[in-house]
Design an enzyme around this catalytic site. Structure first.
Site, PDB file in Angstrom:
ATOM      1  N   HIS A 115       3.555  15.945  -1.316  1.00  0.00           N
ATOM      2  CA  HIS A 115       4.180  15.150  -0.677  1.00  0.00           C
ATOM      3  C   HIS A 115       4.539  15.854   1.274  1.00  0.00           C
ATOM      4  O   HIS A 115       4.364  14.550   1.522  1.00  0.00           O
ATOM      5  CB  HIS A 115       4.454  14.173  -1.354  1.00  0.00           C
ATOM      6  CG  HIS A 115       4.030  13.649  -2.980  1.00  0.00           C
ATOM      7  ND1 HIS A 115       3.672  12.168  -2.894  1.00  0.00           N
ATOM      8  CD2 HIS A 115       3.305  13.443  -3.596  1.00  0.00           C
ATOM      9  CE1 HIS A 115       3.723  11.048  -3.561  1.00  0.00           C
ATOM     10  NE2 HIS A 115       3.328  12.523  -4.423  1.00  0.00           N
ATOM     11  N   ASP A 150       7.447  16.200   8.997  1.00  0.00           N
ATOM     12  CA  ASP A 150       8.533  14.433   7.755  1.00  0.00           C
ATOM     13  C   ASP A 150       6.285  14.839   7.310  1.00  0.00           C
ATOM     14  O   ASP A 150       5.475  15.231   7.989  1.00  0.00           O
ATOM     15  CB  ASP A 150       7.935  13.453   8.115  1.00  0.00           C
ATOM     16  CG  ASP A 150       8.291  12.487   7.035  1.00  0.00           C
ATOM     17  OD1 ASP A 150       8.303  12.871   5.335  1.00  0.00           O
ATOM     18  OD2 ASP A 150       9.297  11.277   7.009  1.00  0.00           O
TER      19      ASP A 150
HETATM   20  P1  ADQ Z   1      10.173  10.622   1.265  1.00  0.00           P
HETATM   21  O1  ADQ Z   1      10.848  11.898   1.906  1.00  0.00           O
HETATM   22  O2  ADQ Z   1      11.124  10.035   0.599  1.00  0.00           O
HETATM   23  O3  ADQ Z   1       8.799  10.767   0.678  1.00  0.00           O
HETATM   24  P2  ADQ Z   1       9.382   8.325   3.020  1.00  0.00           P
HETATM   25  O4  ADQ Z   1       7.485   9.229   3.147  1.00  0.00           O
HETATM   26  O5  ADQ Z   1       9.131   7.567   4.458  1.00  0.00           O
HETATM   27  O6  ADQ Z   1       9.971   9.555   2.916  1.00  0.00           O
HETATM   28  O7  ADQ Z   1       9.453   7.110   1.640  1.00  0.00           O
HETATM   29  C1  ADQ Z   1      10.628   6.675   2.096  1.00  0.00           C
HETATM   30  C2  ADQ Z   1      10.596   5.298   1.049  1.00  0.00           C
HETATM   31  O8  ADQ Z   1      11.906   5.102   1.078  1.00  0.00           O
HETATM   32  C3  ADQ Z   1      10.002   4.210   1.794  1.00  0.00           C
HETATM   33  O9  ADQ Z   1       9.092   3.204   0.924  1.00  0.00           O
HETATM   34  C4  ADQ Z   1      11.325   3.100   2.575  1.00  0.00           C
HETATM   35  O10 ADQ Z   1      11.024   2.128   2.241  1.00  0.00           O
HETATM   36  C5  ADQ Z   1      12.398   3.925   1.093  1.00  0.00           C
HETATM   37  N1  ADQ Z   1      13.476   3.797   2.015  1.00  0.00           N
HETATM   38  C6  ADQ Z   1      13.891   4.152   2.909  1.00  0.00           C
HETATM   39  N2  ADQ Z   1      15.161   4.094   3.711  1.00  0.00           N
HETATM   40  C7  ADQ Z   1      15.163   2.902   1.911  1.00  0.00           C
HETATM   41  C8  ADQ Z   1      16.459   1.740   1.866  1.00  0.00           C
HETATM   42  N3  ADQ Z   1      18.103   1.653   2.231  1.00  0.00           N
HETATM   43  N4  ADQ Z   1      16.680   1.400   0.862  1.00  0.00           N
HETATM   44  C9  ADQ Z   1      15.973   1.008  -0.425  1.00  0.00           C
HETATM   45  N5  ADQ Z   1      14.764   1.643   0.383  1.00  0.00           N
HETATM   46  C10 ADQ Z   1      14.504   2.767   1.696  1.00  0.00           C
HETATM   47  C11 ADQ Z   1       8.500  12.197   0.578  1.00  0.00           C
HETATM   48  C12 ADQ Z   1       7.597  12.778   1.704  1.00  0.00           C
HETATM   49  C13 ADQ Z   1       7.498  11.541   2.883  1.00  0.00           C
HETATM   50  C14 ADQ Z   1       5.478  11.002   2.023  1.00  0.00           C
HETATM   51  C15 ADQ Z   1       5.961  10.586   1.080  1.00  0.00           C
HETATM   52  C16 ADQ Z   1       4.904   9.815   0.158  1.00  0.00           C
HETATM   53  O11 ADQ Z   1       9.055  13.155   2.361  1.00  0.00           O
HETATM   54  O12 ADQ Z   1       6.351  12.504   3.949  1.00  0.00           O
HETATM   55  O13 ADQ Z   1       5.173   9.716   2.832  1.00  0.00           O
HETATM   56  O14 ADQ Z   1       7.327  11.068   0.181  1.00  0.00           O
HETATM   57  O15 ADQ Z   1       4.111  10.755   0.211  1.00  0.00           O
END
Ligand code: ADQ
Length: 489
Positions: A157, A364
């Site tokens: 991921h 990311d």
């Molecule tokens: P993450 O690093 O966690 O995931 P991301 O893809 O942005 O990053 O996902 C974050 C998730 O957390 C989103 O669904 C978002 O809505 C949720 N989120 C953010 N802030 C929040 C809050 N305050 N309260 C509740 N929920 C919140 C890892 C990798 C990424 C990749 C994903 C999926 O680092 O690059 O996109 O996996 O493969």
């Protein structure tokens, strides 16, 4: 045809009570498994005195969830020291933050062995196994040692780093070799696959053979499968009652101002400090805008046991405080930093109320917040996405305003442009983005990965066999087994 067995470090019970989750992986896997006959295996979240190997099993319709507890003494080296203290920083090009401890690597391998031993005991020979993320790179190798001949796929991921950075990990060859026990290695973008291939060819003495990579006496396939949203679900969420309530609360704050929103786990890969400095540059360059905007940064803490995260949290909160102290007046503050989680519905409402989505990670794998922001918009009056060129999502979302997150001027200029953008241009850009977010959703990600895994066949260089010819019918029967009336796709 056997079950789909998904393995990840954390497992999220698919009940409605577990809606508020920070973490893209858990959200995506939950969506991918919905309605499928399958098993989700991982750590329970509990730390116990001694590892027992006991598997806790729970059924939710067609899905079985199986978890193990980890020993307190094993958790620290596996999770904090190696996975998040070495792999996460190196894979995100922050070798300055990486800590290398040989004991931690041994602990990481040990927990992967524990995962393998407990999983092997409940694995059927025809199960298709899909392992997720950097915590579990050696899992297939351990399963193969125990005799598993299943098809096993892996999805990373997070980004795969350039070869020279990967080589800073003392046991990098071990890790790379472990990846060759998978039949298929999926990554977020073609760039990540190219970095992996570069390492295999230049550092591991491997070679390309058609679609396969060969090294360590083994062969595997590596390809890009960009992860998507459960788009339909997210659009529906953005119209739900909690979303409308959150929207109203946000919109009330934006009656006389344009709202800018960012939502990220408090992680140094997300570029929060650089983003705040870009916002400050915007205020400095356009003082007339100080009362015209409100920037809401939602940043819940994660991995609080890792020192780099505690320090980051302190720096981000101090920076937000300094910006407000500098630019506020008795009746106005230009930004707000919120250190807590929200439900996905609330987030959808907050995104919808914001004229600008500010998503500027330094690096990311994908970044699902960028896609969620787009999916949550009102089609009659959509907002503008500002997106870092170093998010995997940027390779699919060219209609966003793409910025270099390290360049404060670029972030400031993009904010200026987004806030002044005409309704026509906002609509044109959003339509382009939404077409991709709807098409390349989590179901498409899951289907394309699993179809490729069915076709891929892990084999040693010596015992390699020609591609099987009955694959289309296999795929049909797999689809039949995994779909049904309640299947979303
Ligand atoms: P993450 O690093 O966690 O995931 P991301 O893809 O942005 O990053 O996902 C974050 C998730 O957390 C989103 O669904 C978002 O809505 C949720 N989120 C953010 N802030 C929040 C809050 N305050 N309260 C509740 N929920 C919140 C890892 C990798 C990424 C990749 C994903 C999926 O680092 O690059 O996109 O996996 O493969």
């Amino acid at each position: 045809m056997g079950r789909l067995v998904v393995v990840s470090n954390r497992v999220v019970a698919p009940d409605p009570g577990s809606a508020a989750q920070a973490g893209g992986l858990a959200v995506a896997l939950k969506a991918a498994l919905r309605g499928r006959e399958g098993l989700w295996f991982g750590w329970s979240g509990a730390r116990v005195d001694a590892f027992t190997g006991e598997v806790h099993r729970q059924r939710y319709d067609a899905l079985e969830v199986a978890t193990i507890d980890l020993a307190e003494a094993d958790f620290e080296p596996y999770y904090n020291s190696y996975a998040n203290g070495a792999l996460w920083p190196v894979f995100h090009a922050r070798i300055d933050l990486a800590t290398y401890d040989p004991d931690a690597y041994d602990g990481y391998r040990k927990v992967n062995r524990q995962f393998a031993e407990t999983l092997a005991a409940i694995l059927a020979p025809d199960d298709l196994v899909w392992v997720h993320d950097y915590h579990l790179i050696p899992l297939a190798q351990e399963l193969r040692r125990l005799g598993a001949r299943n098809r096993i796929g892996f999805f990373l991921h997070i980004p795969f780093p350039p070869a020279q950075l990967f080589c800073t990990l003392p046991r990098h060859r071990d890790l790379a070799e472990a990846l060759f026990s998978y039949d298929l290695v999926g990554m977020q973008t073609p760039d990540c696959v190219a970095e992996f291939e570069d390492y295999v060819l230049r550092e591991a003495g491997g070679r390309r053979d058609g679609q396969r990579l060969r090294a360590f006496g083994l062969a595997t396939r590596a390809a890009a499968y960009p992860i998507g949203l459960d788009t339909e679900d997210f659009v529906a969420l953005s119209r739900s009652a909690p979303a409308v309530k959150a929207y109203d609360r946000m919109a009330a704050r934006g009656v006389f101002r344009q709202l800018i929103v960012g939502a990220d786990r408090m992680d140094y890969s997300k570029g929060l400090e650089e983003r705040l400095r870009g916002f400050e540059r915007f205020l400095r360059a356009h003082p007339e805008m100080i009362r015209e905007v409100l920037y809401l940064q939602i940043a819940p803490s994660t991995r609080g046991e890792v020192a780099a995260y505690q320090e980051l949290r302190n720096r981000v909160l101090a920076l937000a405080g300094r910006i407000n102290a500098t630019w506020s007046d008795i009746d106005h503050a230009p930004m707000q930093c919120v250190n807590r989680n929200y439900s996905r519905a609330e987030l959808a409402g907050i995104y919808r109320a914001a004229r600008v989505g500010l998503v500027t990670p330094l690096r990311d794998g994908m970044n699902l917040v960028a896609k969620e922001y787009v999916a949550a918009q009102d089609p009659r009056d959509p907002g503008v996405l500002i997106l870092s060129r170093f998010a995997g999502a940027a390779q699919q979302m060219s209609d966003a305003l793409i910025v270099n997150p390290y360049a404060r001027d670029e972030v400031a200029d993009a904010l200026w442009r987004a806030i002044g953008m005409s309704a026509d241009e906002r609509l044109r850009r959003w339509e382009g983005l939404m077409t991709g977010v709807a098409r390349d959703d989590v179901g498409a990600w899951c289907d394309t990965f699993l179809a490729a895994l069915e076709m891929a066949r892990q084999s040693s260089a010596e015992t390699d066999k020609p591609e099987r010819t009955f694959l289309p019918s296999l795929r049909r029967s797999w689809r039949a087994a995994t779909s049904g009336p309640s299947q979303p796709r």
